[in-house]
Design a protein around this motif. Structure first.
Motif, PDB file in Angstrom:
ATOM      1  N   GLN A 135      33.814  34.496  47.524  1.00 39.06           N
ATOM      2  CA  GLN A 135      34.700  35.036  46.477  1.00 39.06           C
ATOM      3  C   GLN A 135      35.216  36.432  46.861  1.00 39.06           C
ATOM      4  O   GLN A 135      36.402  36.744  46.703  1.00 39.06           O
ATOM      5  N   VAL A 140      37.931  36.147  49.442  1.00 40.70           N
ATOM      6  CA  VAL A 140      39.211  35.718  48.846  1.00 40.70           C
ATOM      7  C   VAL A 140      39.901  36.933  48.212  1.00 40.70           C
ATOM      8  O   VAL A 140      41.104  37.151  48.398  1.00 40.70           O
ATOM      9  N   GLU A 141      39.121  37.740  47.485  1.00 44.73           N
ATOM     10  CA  GLU A 141      39.724  38.907  46.827  1.00 44.73           C
ATOM     11  C   GLU A 141      40.235  39.921  47.857  1.00 44.73           C
ATOM     12  O   GLU A 141      41.323  40.485  47.694  1.00 44.73           O
ATOM     13  N   TYR A 147      43.392  38.459  49.595  1.00 47.35           N
ATOM     14  CA  TYR A 147      44.418  37.922  48.691  1.00 47.35           C
ATOM     15  C   TYR A 147      45.851  38.374  49.043  1.00 47.35           C
ATOM     16  O   TYR A 147      46.766  37.531  49.105  1.00 47.35           O
ATOM     17  N   LEU A 202      46.946  36.381  51.960  1.00 49.08           N
ATOM     18  CA  LEU A 202      47.136  34.960  51.614  1.00 49.08           C
ATOM     19  C   LEU A 202      48.441  34.765  50.835  1.00 49.08           C
ATOM     20  O   LEU A 202      49.153  33.779  51.029  1.00 49.08           O
ATOM     21  N   LEU A 203      48.740  35.732  49.975  1.00 47.65           N
ATOM     22  CA  LEU A 203      50.001  35.682  49.218  1.00 47.65           C
ATOM     23  C   LEU A 203      51.201  35.770  50.165  1.00 47.65           C
ATOM     24  O   LEU A 203      52.247  35.154  49.916  1.00 47.65           O
ATOM     25  N   ARG A 220      49.147  29.031  51.589  1.00 41.38           N
ATOM     26  CA  ARG A 220      48.340  29.413  50.417  1.00 41.38           C
ATOM     27  C   ARG A 220      47.202  28.422  50.177  1.00 41.38           C
ATOM     28  O   ARG A 220      47.080  27.851  49.088  1.00 41.38           O
ATOM     29  N   ILE A 251      42.973  27.829  50.415  1.00 42.30           N
ATOM     30  CA  ILE A 251      41.648  28.442  50.506  1.00 42.30           C
ATOM     31  C   ILE A 251      40.631  27.311  50.534  1.00 42.30           C
ATOM     32  O   ILE A 251      40.603  26.459  49.633  1.00 42.30           O
ATOM     33  N   LEU A 294      38.756  29.652  40.918  1.00 45.54           N
ATOM     34  CA  LEU A 294      39.855  30.118  41.772  1.00 45.54           C
ATOM     35  C   LEU A 294      41.051  29.182  41.664  1.00 45.54           C
ATOM     36  O   LEU A 294      42.202  29.628  41.623  1.00 45.54           O
ATOM     37  N   LEU A 349      44.476  30.863  40.505  1.00 45.81           N
ATOM     38  CA  LEU A 349      45.523  31.049  41.517  1.00 45.81           C
ATOM     39  C   LEU A 349      46.583  29.938  41.505  1.00 45.81           C
ATOM     40  O   LEU A 349      47.479  29.930  42.349  1.00 45.81           O
ATOM     41  N   GLU A 404      50.362  30.881  41.488  1.00 45.64           N
ATOM     42  CA  GLU A 404      50.960  31.313  42.762  1.00 45.64           C
ATOM     43  C   GLU A 404      51.041  30.170  43.763  1.00 45.64           C
ATOM     44  O   GLU A 404      51.386  30.384  44.933  1.00 45.64           O
ATOM     45  N   PHE A 420      48.509  28.179  44.940  1.00 42.98           N
ATOM     46  CA  PHE A 420      47.395  28.032  45.876  1.00 42.98           C
ATOM     47  C   PHE A 420      46.724  26.661  45.735  1.00 42.98           C
ATOM     48  O   PHE A 420      46.660  26.096  44.627  1.00 42.98           O
TER      49      PHE A 420
END
Ligand code: NDP
Length: 228
Positions: free
Chosen positions: A111, A114-115, A118, A121-122, A127, A129, A164, A168, A171, A173
């Motif tokens: 986690q 991922v943060e 991010y 990834l954006l 996109r 995970i 998640l 997400l 966006e 994901f």
């Protein structure tokens, strides 16, 4: 070009993921924890110009944030690093220090990564995970008991994946919990049923064929959905 970020890349499933992604022509950003066990990665690095290596203990969250600053956009993040904890320990012998360590590596670190990643990834196209979970984290599949530390860490990871996938979704994901099969690695042991190559072949097919319709699902390396 697709860019893939893979943790725990120095051995086992992680190393095989790196090799197969390079074979597909992807740019691979691979992390290893300690310099002592990186010979196989260094050999690959000398052969493949699309491989970049970074030292990262996934539980060092400050280091993860600092690493994120120097990375290019990422299309696919594969949270592969994992820790089983002491083997053969059953009811009555629970070690809370080891339990925290297993949770830290298997649940909290994915986690936090991922943060940290991010923004990258954006900025990527795909996109996606991916978290390497395990069938033994399934409540439904747990008919034999035991394995308190590892089972609970993967069950909690599955919960992280679900949240998640919801958070997400706006966006675009795709967030997946994948079971790699019982794989012949240091963790899986010599009696495991499949090789790392067989596992990774299946995992990459699932990852590449998945889209937002599959987000928030628990899927094995053959593409079959697993019960939570
Ligand atoms: P291995 O034990 O062979 O490899 C584990 C990898 O994780 C190593 O690269 C290890 O690095 C890395 N790692 C552990 N702790 C950390 C940390 N704190 N920071 C960074 N890296 C770390 O496992 P597998 O390749 O078999 O497993 C890969 C994933 O698949 C794991 O998440 C595992 O739980 C999951 N899985 C595996 C199964 C199997 O049968 N093998 C079955 C189901 C799930 P180092 O060498 O430095 O220790």
């Amino acid at each position: 070009m697709t860019t893939v970020f893979i943790t725990g890349a120095n051995r086992g499933i992680g190393l095989t993921l790196v090799r197969e992604c390079l074979n597909k022509g992807y740019q691979v950003l691979a992390t290893y924890r300690s310099k002592e066990s990186t010979q196989a990665l260094i050999t690959l690095d000398q052969q493949m110009s699309k491989l970049s290596l970074f030292q990262l203990d996934v539980t060092d969250y400050q280091a993860a944030r600092e690493l994120a600053d120097v990375l290019p956009p990422i299309d696919i993040l594969i949270n592969n690093a994992g820790y089983f904890g002491p083997k053969g320990v059953g009811f009555g012998d629970t070690d809370p220090v080891e339990w925290r360590r297993v949770l830290e590596v298997n649940t909290i670190a994915p986690q936090m990564l991922v943060e940290a990643l991010y923004p990258k990834l954006l900025a990527g196209h795909d996109r996606k995970i991916v978290c390497l979970s395990s069938k033994v984290g399934s409540m439904t599949e747990n008919t034999s008991g035991g394995g308190y530390l590892y089972r609970s860490s993967k069950a909690a990871l599955n919960s992280v994946v679900k949240s998640l996938s919801n958070d997400l979704a706006p966006e675009g994901f795709t967030v997946l919990a994948l079971h790699p099969g019982w794989v012949k690695t240091e963790m899986g042991g010599p009696n495991a049923l499949i090789t790392a190559e067989e596992s990774v072949d299946g995992l990459l097919s699932v990852i590449l064929e998945s889209n937002t319709d599959k987000s928030g699902r628990f899927i094995d390396f053959r593409g079959d959905e697993l019960p939570w």
